[in-house]
Scaffold this active site. Sequence first.
Site, PDB file in Angstrom:
ATOM      1  CE  LYS A 122      -0.209  -3.365   0.621  1.00  0.00           C
ATOM      2  NZ  LYS A 122       1.220  -3.650   0.372  1.00  0.00           N
ATOM      3  CD  GLU A 178       6.726  -9.595  -3.525  1.00  0.00           C
ATOM      4  OE1 GLU A 178       6.654  -9.234  -2.335  1.00  0.00           O
ATOM      5  OE2 GLU A 178       5.798  -9.439  -4.342  1.00  0.00           O
ATOM      6  CD  GLU A 223       0.999  -0.549  -1.876  1.00  0.00           C
ATOM      7  OE1 GLU A 223       1.003  -1.664  -2.449  1.00  0.00           O
ATOM      8  OE2 GLU A 223       0.715   0.506  -2.453  1.00  0.00           O
ATOM      9  CD  GLU A 360      -0.542  -1.145  -8.718  1.00  0.00           C
ATOM     10  OE1 GLU A 360      -0.193  -2.101  -7.994  1.00  0.00           O
ATOM     11  OE2 GLU A 360      -0.665   0.017  -8.293  1.00  0.00           O
TER      12      GLU A 360
END
Length: 382
Positions: A122, A178, A223, A360
């Site tokens: 990733k 986050e 992911e 995105e």
Amino acid sequence: MIIIDAETSAFSADPAFVLSRPQRTVTASAGGRVFRSAAEAAAALRSRRVSHIVGALPFTPGAPAALWAPETIAVTDGPRTPRALTAPDIAITDNLPEPEEHVRRVGAAVRLLADPVHPLRKVVLARKLRARADRAVRAVDLLDLLVSTDPAGNGYLVDLSAAGGVYTGRHLVGSSPEILVRRLGPEIISHPLAGSARRIPEDPVADRIAADSLLGSAKDRHEHGFVVDHVADILSDRCTDVRIPAAPGLTETPAMWHLGTTIGATVPATGPTALELADALHPTPAICGTPTAAAAGLIAELEGERGFYAGAVGWCDADGNGEWMVSIRCAELAADNRTLLAYAGGGIVAESDPEDELAETTGKLQRVLGPLGVGGKAATVS
């Protein structure tokens, strides 16, 4: 240092640091001792030479941090109360890179990820928009525009001058959803986000379908799993009673849906401070990739130096308590107080579609630029 704990407290000048969160807001001045690394700052806290550290960690470990012991600090309950403001006239001047180039980069990364021989699993690739205001703006004004448009009152501001060099006079302003790590007493919380879908707030039915599709997406759960595993491994080495839900949930922001997992743990009173845990956890696969070294190498090759985007912003006290947010949904205000660089990235895995990844980043850029009056432009430049 003067510690203020009153809702009516005010600073005589613009704050150098603000972290607005639903539970509390920490506001701090500049001044005091400066630290260029998390280790140096943590040592000062442990020895109680300072009572608080505030600031930002850069994306690249080992690069100069912007950390300092403030002369004054205020801790108040609840999120910051933003002032009513009119957004300045801000125009986008550059795509960095152009949208077509970002799509090409993502496509090249997908081919690497699909190669079973290549170690990369990733990588998070980002792009930037440069914008310019018609007049000088204050970083605290940008913060209030972001806080006023976040239902949870999330927002942050950091004067990056403590990092020295080119960062003198620059500010990082954003509204991150986050939590990298929060420590209050023995309790640790980390809430990593990975896997995203653009919201459709004008159509509640379509918006709910987007959320449900994300929750059921095998690609996005794949992911997300990399990030959860990373955080759990780091906390397991330093904490006890690490608690991981069986499946991720949905985290809602004004522009995006995200997969999120709340991971809990416990530390003894003499265990790692919030700052030490943030330094150990960063960078997670949510903003870098996995394996870390391979992902960071590709990011450096394609993007160059990220600075403080996708780093961490937060505070820590001498008892080890504190909170550090991942520095996403952000823009850097230049020392001229007119030029802005807004950042957004997305996690790329072998199943990623380059055009979807571009869309995105456009949605994430709107979270920053929309409150500043340029959301529509942000949607059309790409």
